[in-house]
Structures are given as structure tokens and as C-alpha cells.
Design a protein around this motif. Structure first.
Motif, PDB file in Angstrom:
ATOM      1  N   LEU A  21       5.600   3.363  -6.440  1.00  0.00           N
ATOM      2  CA  LEU A  21       5.716   2.074  -7.119  1.00  0.00           C
ATOM      3  C   LEU A  21       7.139   1.557  -6.970  1.00  0.00           C
ATOM      4  N   VAL A  22       7.266   0.327  -6.475  1.00  0.00           N
ATOM      5  CA  VAL A  22       8.571  -0.300  -6.290  1.00  0.00           C
ATOM      6  C   VAL A  22       8.610  -1.530  -7.185  1.00  0.00           C
ATOM      7  N   PRO A  23       9.314  -1.486  -8.320  1.00  0.00           N
ATOM      8  CA  PRO A  23       9.322  -2.607  -9.271  1.00  0.00           C
ATOM      9  C   PRO A  23      10.149  -3.795  -8.786  1.00  0.00           C
ATOM     10  N   GLY A  24       9.831  -4.966  -9.362  1.00  0.00           N
ATOM     11  CA  GLY A  24      10.633  -6.147  -9.110  1.00  0.00           C
ATOM     12  C   GLY A  24      12.086  -5.872  -9.421  1.00  0.00           C
ATOM     13  N   GLY A  25      12.983  -6.445  -8.632  1.00  0.00           N
ATOM     14  CA  GLY A  25      14.416  -6.209  -8.791  1.00  0.00           C
ATOM     15  C   GLY A  25      14.941  -5.096  -7.909  1.00  0.00           C
ATOM     16  N   PRO A  48      -5.623   3.318  10.337  1.00  0.00           N
ATOM     17  CA  PRO A  48      -5.182   4.333  11.305  1.00  0.00           C
ATOM     18  C   PRO A  48      -4.149   5.285  10.709  1.00  0.00           C
ATOM     19  N   ASP A  49      -4.101   6.492  11.233  1.00  0.00           N
ATOM     20  CA  ASP A  49      -3.073   7.446  10.831  1.00  0.00           C
ATOM     21  C   ASP A  49      -1.708   6.830  11.074  1.00  0.00           C
ATOM     22  N   GLY A  50      -0.776   7.094  10.168  1.00  0.00           N
ATOM     23  CA  GLY A  50       0.577   6.591  10.303  1.00  0.00           C
ATOM     24  C   GLY A  50       0.773   5.183   9.772  1.00  0.00           C
ATOM     25  N   SER A  51      -0.306   4.537   9.345  1.00  0.00           N
ATOM     26  CA  SER A  51      -0.171   3.192   8.795  1.00  0.00           C
ATOM     27  C   SER A  51      -0.010   3.269   7.277  1.00  0.00           C
ATOM     28  N   THR A  52       0.366   2.159   6.698  1.00  0.00           N
ATOM     29  CA  THR A  52       0.649   2.091   5.271  1.00  0.00           C
ATOM     30  C   THR A  52      -0.004   0.855   4.680  1.00  0.00           C
ATOM     31  N   ALA A  53      -0.508   0.983   3.469  1.00  0.00           N
ATOM     32  CA  ALA A  53      -0.999  -0.174   2.728  1.00  0.00           C
ATOM     33  C   ALA A  53       0.069  -0.582   1.727  1.00  0.00           C
ATOM     34  N   LEU A  54       0.436  -1.877   1.735  1.00  0.00           N
ATOM     35  CA  LEU A  54       1.359  -2.419   0.751  1.00  0.00           C
ATOM     36  C   LEU A  54       0.558  -3.266  -0.214  1.00  0.00           C
ATOM     37  N   GLY A 100       5.807  -7.957 -11.255  1.00  0.00           N
ATOM     38  CA  GLY A 100       5.013  -6.774 -10.947  1.00  0.00           C
ATOM     39  C   GLY A 100       5.718  -5.796 -10.033  1.00  0.00           C
ATOM     40  N   VAL A 101       4.918  -5.037  -9.294  1.00  0.00           N
ATOM     41  CA  VAL A 101       5.432  -4.023  -8.385  1.00  0.00           C
ATOM     42  C   VAL A 101       4.773  -4.159  -7.017  1.00  0.00           C
ATOM     43  N   MET A 102       5.417  -3.578  -6.028  1.00  0.00           N
ATOM     44  CA  MET A 102       4.810  -3.333  -4.727  1.00  0.00           C
ATOM     45  C   MET A 102       4.487  -1.850  -4.711  1.00  0.00           C
ATOM     46  N   THR A 103       3.262  -1.511  -4.361  1.00  0.00           N
ATOM     47  CA  THR A 103       2.870  -0.111  -4.270  1.00  0.00           C
ATOM     48  C   THR A 103       2.708   0.237  -2.797  1.00  0.00           C
ATOM     49  N   ILE A 104       3.332   1.318  -2.379  1.00  0.00           N
ATOM     50  CA  ILE A 104       3.254   1.792  -1.002  1.00  0.00           C
ATOM     51  C   ILE A 104       2.302   2.974  -0.978  1.00  0.00           C
ATOM     52  N   ARG A 105       1.232   2.874  -0.165  1.00  0.00           N
ATOM     53  CA  ARG A 105       0.235   3.947  -0.107  1.00  0.00           C
ATOM     54  C   ARG A 105      -0.013   4.363   1.338  1.00  0.00           C
ATOM     55  N   ARG A 106      -0.175   5.645   1.497  1.00  0.00           N
ATOM     56  CA  ARG A 106      -0.519   6.189   2.806  1.00  0.00           C
ATOM     57  C   ARG A 106      -1.688   7.133   2.630  1.00  0.00           C
ATOM     58  N   ARG A 107      -2.830   6.746   3.158  1.00  0.00           N
ATOM     59  CA  ARG A 107      -4.037   7.591   3.167  1.00  0.00           C
ATOM     60  C   ARG A 107      -4.343   8.185   1.803  1.00  0.00           C
ATOM     61  N   GLY A 108      -4.536   7.361   0.813  1.00  0.00           N
ATOM     62  CA  GLY A 108      -4.884   7.857  -0.511  1.00  0.00           C
ATOM     63  C   GLY A 108      -4.449   6.877  -1.579  1.00  0.00           C
ATOM     64  N   GLU A 167       0.307  -9.526  -8.579  1.00  0.00           N
ATOM     65  CA  GLU A 167       0.455 -10.957  -8.814  1.00  0.00           C
ATOM     66  C   GLU A 167       1.829 -11.237  -9.414  1.00  0.00           C
ATOM     67  N   HIS A 168       2.317 -12.447  -9.206  1.00  0.00           N
ATOM     68  CA  HIS A 168       3.619 -12.876  -9.716  1.00  0.00           C
ATOM     69  C   HIS A 168       4.745 -12.001  -9.175  1.00  0.00           C
ATOM     70  N   THR A 169       4.551 -11.527  -7.940  1.00  0.00           N
ATOM     71  CA  THR A 169       5.518 -10.642  -7.297  1.00  0.00           C
ATOM     72  C   THR A 169       5.665 -11.075  -5.841  1.00  0.00           C
ATOM     73  N   ALA A 170       6.886 -11.039  -5.347  1.00  0.00           N
ATOM     74  CA  ALA A 170       7.157 -11.382  -3.953  1.00  0.00           C
ATOM     75  C   ALA A 170       7.867 -10.222  -3.286  1.00  0.00           C
ATOM     76  N   VAL A 171       7.606 -10.053  -1.998  1.00  0.00           N
ATOM     77  CA  VAL A 171       8.313  -9.082  -1.184  1.00  0.00           C
ATOM     78  C   VAL A 171       9.003  -9.870  -0.082  1.00  0.00           C
ATOM     79  N   VAL A 172      10.309  -9.765  -0.043  1.00  0.00           N
ATOM     80  CA  VAL A 172      11.111 -10.510   0.922  1.00  0.00           C
ATOM     81  C   VAL A 172      11.642  -9.524   1.956  1.00  0.00           C
TER      82      VAL A 172
END
Length: 138
Positions: free
Chosen positions: A130-134, A85-91, A116-124, A95-100
């Protein structure tokens, strides 16, 4: 899921249920079903975060098969991502990465831990943050 002192930690397959939508990875990768979203538990929705969480984003165990991008290969996630849906985000969480998520912290925050990293994507899928560990984000 582990919870204590205002911290919630989800690991691996449980992580994909945290959002409002989840990809049935086993059915897509092993059984050949087309990529499609299933309804998740939407635990992060209670915090006002309309997200679909995709774990194991950088898996490299496929040998001759492209198992990156949550076992879907590089091109396949683009189909289901367009259906969010519009306004939503994919996180996308590597692997070997945690999001707290720490909603009770002052201010509330998200910490990325691991290799690793967490990647935040919106419609694309091509343009993401890219949000790296730490890293800690409000």
C-alpha cells in the motif's frame, strides 16, 4: 492525458489504458460479462514498467452492490489477476487518488496524491504493497 515538464498525468478511465492490459469495467459491471483483460496502450511499457492499471479501486457508490475493486467486488478480480503474465504488476488506484509518473526527473519518480492509496500487487490480490497519498517513490 496531460503532459508537460516531463510529467504525465492520466485520469480515471484513461488510466486503465496506460498499462499493457485493461479491464472492461462497464461491460463487466453493467452488462455482466466475465472479468477479462483487454490489450491496453502500454504507455508505461516504454519506461520498462509491465503494469495493468486498475482505477476506482475503492468505489463505494454501488448501494446494495459491491463496487469496490474497480466495480468488480472483492472476489472477482482474483480471476483476471491470475491471468497476468509472470513478472507483471497490477497497480490498483483508489478513487480520489492520482499517480504521477515523472520519468524525466532525476532520479525518475512516481508520486501518489490524494485521499486514497495505490496498491502494488504481483500474482496475488491478498498481499499487496500500500502506497498512501503524499508518498514519492523512485
Amino acid at each position: 492525458m496531460a503532459r508537460g515538464h516531463g510529467v504525465t498525468v492520466m485520469a480515471s478511465a484513461a488510466a486503465c489504458t496506460v498499462g499493457f492490459a485493461a479491464l472492461p469495467v462497464y461491460e463487466v459491471y453493467r452488462a455482466g460479462h466475465p472479468p477479462a483483460w483487454l490489450t491496453g496502450l502500454d504507455l508505461l511499457g516504454a519506461l520498462g514498467l509491465p503494469v495493468a492499471v486498475i482505477p476506482h479501486h475503492t468505489n463505494a457508490e454501488g448501494g446494495t452492490h459491491d463496487t469496490r475493486f474497480c466495480y468488480l467486488g472483492e472476489l472477482r478480480p482474483a480471476g483476471p489477476e491470475r491471468e497476468l503474465p509472470d513478472g507483471s504488476t497490477a497497480l490498483e488506484i483508489d478513487e480520489h487518488t492520482a499517480v504521477v509518473v515523472e520519468p524525466d526527473a532525476s532520479p525518475a519518480r512516481v508520486r501518489v496524491w490524494g485521499r486514497g492509496v495505490m496498491t502494488i500487487r504481483r500474482r496475488g490480490w491478498r498481499a499487496g504493497v500500500l502506497v498512501p497519498g503524499g508518498t514519492t517513490l523512485p
